[in-house]
Write an enzyme that holds these catalytic residues in place. Structure first.
Site, mmCIF file in Angstrom:
data_model
loop_
_atom_site.group_PDB
_atom_site.id
_atom_site.type_symbol
_atom_site.label_atom_id
_atom_site.label_comp_id
_atom_site.label_asym_id
_atom_site.label_seq_id
_atom_site.Cartn_x
_atom_site.Cartn_y
_atom_site.Cartn_z
ATOM 1 N N HIS A 1 -9.755 117.725 58.548
ATOM 2 C CA HIS A 1 -9.898 116.276 58.331
ATOM 3 C C HIS A 1 -10.267 115.444 59.450
ATOM 4 C CE1 HIS A 1 -5.779 116.261 59.648
ATOM 5 N NE2 HIS A 1 -5.940 115.051 60.095
HETATM 6 C C1 UD1 Z 1 -5.257 110.146 59.494
HETATM 7 C C2 UD1 Z 1 -4.593 110.179 60.891
HETATM 8 C C3 UD1 Z 1 -4.386 111.343 61.529
HETATM 9 C C4 UD1 Z 1 -3.574 112.454 60.453
HETATM 10 C C5 UD1 Z 1 -4.141 112.368 59.102
HETATM 11 C C6 UD1 Z 1 -3.393 113.083 58.302
HETATM 12 C C7 UD1 Z 1 -5.369 108.204 62.148
HETATM 13 C C8 UD1 Z 1 -6.164 107.704 63.324
HETATM 14 N N1 UD1 Z 1 -5.444 109.501 61.807
HETATM 15 O O1 UD1 Z 1 -6.466 110.784 59.344
HETATM 16 O O2 UD1 Z 1 -3.593 111.381 62.450
HETATM 17 O O3 UD1 Z 1 -3.211 113.609 60.795
HETATM 18 O O4 UD1 Z 1 -4.361 111.017 58.604
HETATM 19 O O5 UD1 Z 1 -4.159 113.359 56.675
HETATM 20 O O6 UD1 Z 1 -4.380 107.316 61.810
HETATM 21 N N2 UD1 Z 1 -9.931 108.257 52.496
HETATM 22 C C9 UD1 Z 1 -9.912 108.247 51.096
HETATM 23 N N3 UD1 Z 1 -8.769 108.229 50.393
HETATM 24 C C10 UD1 Z 1 -7.632 108.423 50.914
HETATM 25 C C11 UD1 Z 1 -7.410 108.695 52.346
HETATM 26 C C12 UD1 Z 1 -8.507 108.519 53.146
HETATM 27 O O7 UD1 Z 1 -10.982 108.293 50.745
HETATM 28 O O8 UD1 Z 1 -6.774 108.517 50.272
HETATM 29 C C13 UD1 Z 1 -10.816 108.150 53.393
HETATM 30 C C14 UD1 Z 1 -10.780 106.905 54.176
HETATM 31 O O9 UD1 Z 1 -11.159 105.675 53.603
HETATM 32 C C15 UD1 Z 1 -11.585 107.270 55.701
HETATM 33 C C16 UD1 Z 1 -11.273 108.630 55.564
HETATM 34 O O10 UD1 Z 1 -10.962 109.203 54.466
HETATM 35 O O11 UD1 Z 1 -12.933 107.045 55.125
HETATM 36 C C17 UD1 Z 1 -10.300 108.987 56.750
HETATM 37 O O12 UD1 Z 1 -9.083 108.512 56.497
HETATM 38 P P1 UD1 Z 1 -8.073 107.805 57.666
HETATM 39 O O13 UD1 Z 1 -7.224 107.308 57.015
HETATM 40 O O14 UD1 Z 1 -9.176 107.112 58.702
HETATM 41 O O15 UD1 Z 1 -7.857 109.062 58.431
HETATM 42 P P2 UD1 Z 1 -7.526 110.625 58.322
HETATM 43 O O16 UD1 Z 1 -8.719 111.411 58.580
HETATM 44 O O17 UD1 Z 1 -6.979 110.905 57.087
#
Ligand code: UD1
Length: 351
Positions: free
Chosen positions: A207
């Site tokens: 991820h």
């Molecule tokens: C985040 C944390 C990371 C942690 C991880 C756990 C930061 C910088 N990163 O990473 O430290 O290990 O969470 O999982 O805070 N998205 C969805 N649905 C969701 C959640 C996310 O579609 O329920 C999408 C978001 O819109 C984004 C992408 O997934 O485009 C990444 O999500 P984001 O919250 O930015 O970071 P993670 O990769 O989950």
């Protein structure tokens, strides 16, 4: 006297850690906990399922802040959380790990002179390209109580001149895993749901921003994992994070029949699969340790790790390395009473 603690969570691993600590808080009648969910993770299978499964009380505030750039996300959280601090006037705030929600909570509190308690303090990858590394360093700088999971994390803080309020408490994720193992005994529902699992398999997750930032990087990871699975004649169970899914969907044809792709798993489902897996391949911090808790060898799909003791004790290796160190048990993570230790420290320091 009652201690009013405001806990900020937003991402999947934080729900798990907060659940383990909140369970102990609920039994201690001198703690009142106010829960704020930033909304960073929002899909039902990335958020709601953890609240239901782990019996986490409904947050008093759900901010619904997600997406955008790191600056936008953190900035919007900072503004919203500050308002809550001003109206709730907590005695301290608790933040977990290294996400944008962690940093926003810590910054908002410290500017209002509210003590910050950082659970999982002192971890370092020494890779400032990772958003998580920036979040950790800055959160530790403004924290008053730094609760370290390992001896190395205590040393890391010392190198940065942080020695006040630092405690080695063990790993709250170990408390959580023991709780899950207990709940999973004879779980017929999961036995049925996972009847499709091969007898032996690899469990894989991806991820991180660095892993998914380009087609080239993700393809390298996928190719490595596929070759590994061919070498060991094992299929790969691959619950896909939404960020990774976007990229896989964009470049369809990425994955061969070696991969059994699923939606993200709940916490109990993940622990169930880990307990039966032969190997773990991951870029997640949490899973590197959970693999060890279930005594499953891990390969970390990154060029460095914050959880160095998993490598030093032979349960984990980086994908750029050929072999594992000799295998030993890890004492750093404690014996599953991290939450009680934290509660006692908070009683001594804040009451
Ligand atoms: C985040 C944390 C990371 C942690 C991880 C756990 C930061 C910088 N990163 O990473 O430290 O290990 O969470 O999982 O805070 N998205 C969805 N649905 C969701 C959640 C996310 O579609 O329920 C999408 C978001 O819109 C984004 C992408 O997934 O485009 C990444 O999500 P984001 O919250 O930015 O970071 P993670 O990769 O989950």
């Amino acid at each position: 006297m009652t201690l009013r603690l405001l806990t900020v969570v937003g991402a999947r691993p934080q729900f798990i850690k907060a659940a383990a600590l909140s369970r102990v808080f609920q039994e201690a009648n001198e703690i009142e906990e106010i829960l704020v969910h930033t909304g960073q993770h929002f899909d039902p299978n990335m958020s709601d399922v953890f609240f239901t499964e782990l019996d986490i009380p409904k947050p008093k505030y759900i901010l619904d802040i997600n997406g955008g750039t790191h600056g936008q996300m953190t900035g919007r959280m900072l503004e919203a959380i500050e308002k809550i601090f001003i109206s709730e006037k907590p005695d301290a705030t608790i933040v977990y790990g290294d996400t944008n929600s962690t940093l926003a909570g810590a910054l908002a509190a410290s500017k209002l002179h509210i003590p910050v308690i950082h659970v999982e303090a002192g971890l370092r990858s020494y890779n400032r390209q990772m958003p998580e590394e920036i979040n950790r360093v800055l959160t530790d700088c403004v924290s008053s109580v730094l609760l370290c999971p390992t001896r190395t994390s205590v040393e890391n803080l010392k190198k940065e001149g942080i020695t006040q309020g630092v405690y080695h408490v063990g790993d709250i994720m170990y408390d959580a895993t023991l709780y899950a193992i207990d709940c999973l005994k004879n779980n017929q529902l999961l036995n049925k749901k996972f009847s499709f699992l091969p007898e032996k398999f690899i469990f894989m997750t991806i991820h991180r921003a660095e892993s998914t930032q380009s087609e080239e990087t993700l393809k390298k990871i996928i190719t490595f994992s596929e070759n590994f699975s061919i070498e060991h004649n094992l299929e790969i169970i691959f619950p896909v994070h939404p960020r990774t899914k976007k990229l896989i969907d964009k470049y369809s044809g990425f994955l061969s029949e070696k991969f059994i792709v699923t939606e993200p798993f709940s916490y109990f489902e993940t622990q169930y699969c880990l307990s039966k897996a032969s190997f773990v391949l991951t870029d997640s911090g949490g899973l590197q340790k959970e693999a060890y808790f279930h005594r499953v060898p891990c390969i970390t799909l990154r060029t460095e790790t914050e959880w160095v003791e998993t490598v030093e004790h032979g349960w984990n290796k980086l994908w750029i390395n050929d072999s594992y160190c000799p295998r030993k048990n890890i004492s750093d993570y404690g014996d599953g009473n991290c939450a009680e230790k934290i509660l006692n420290i908070l009683r001594n320091v804040l009451l």
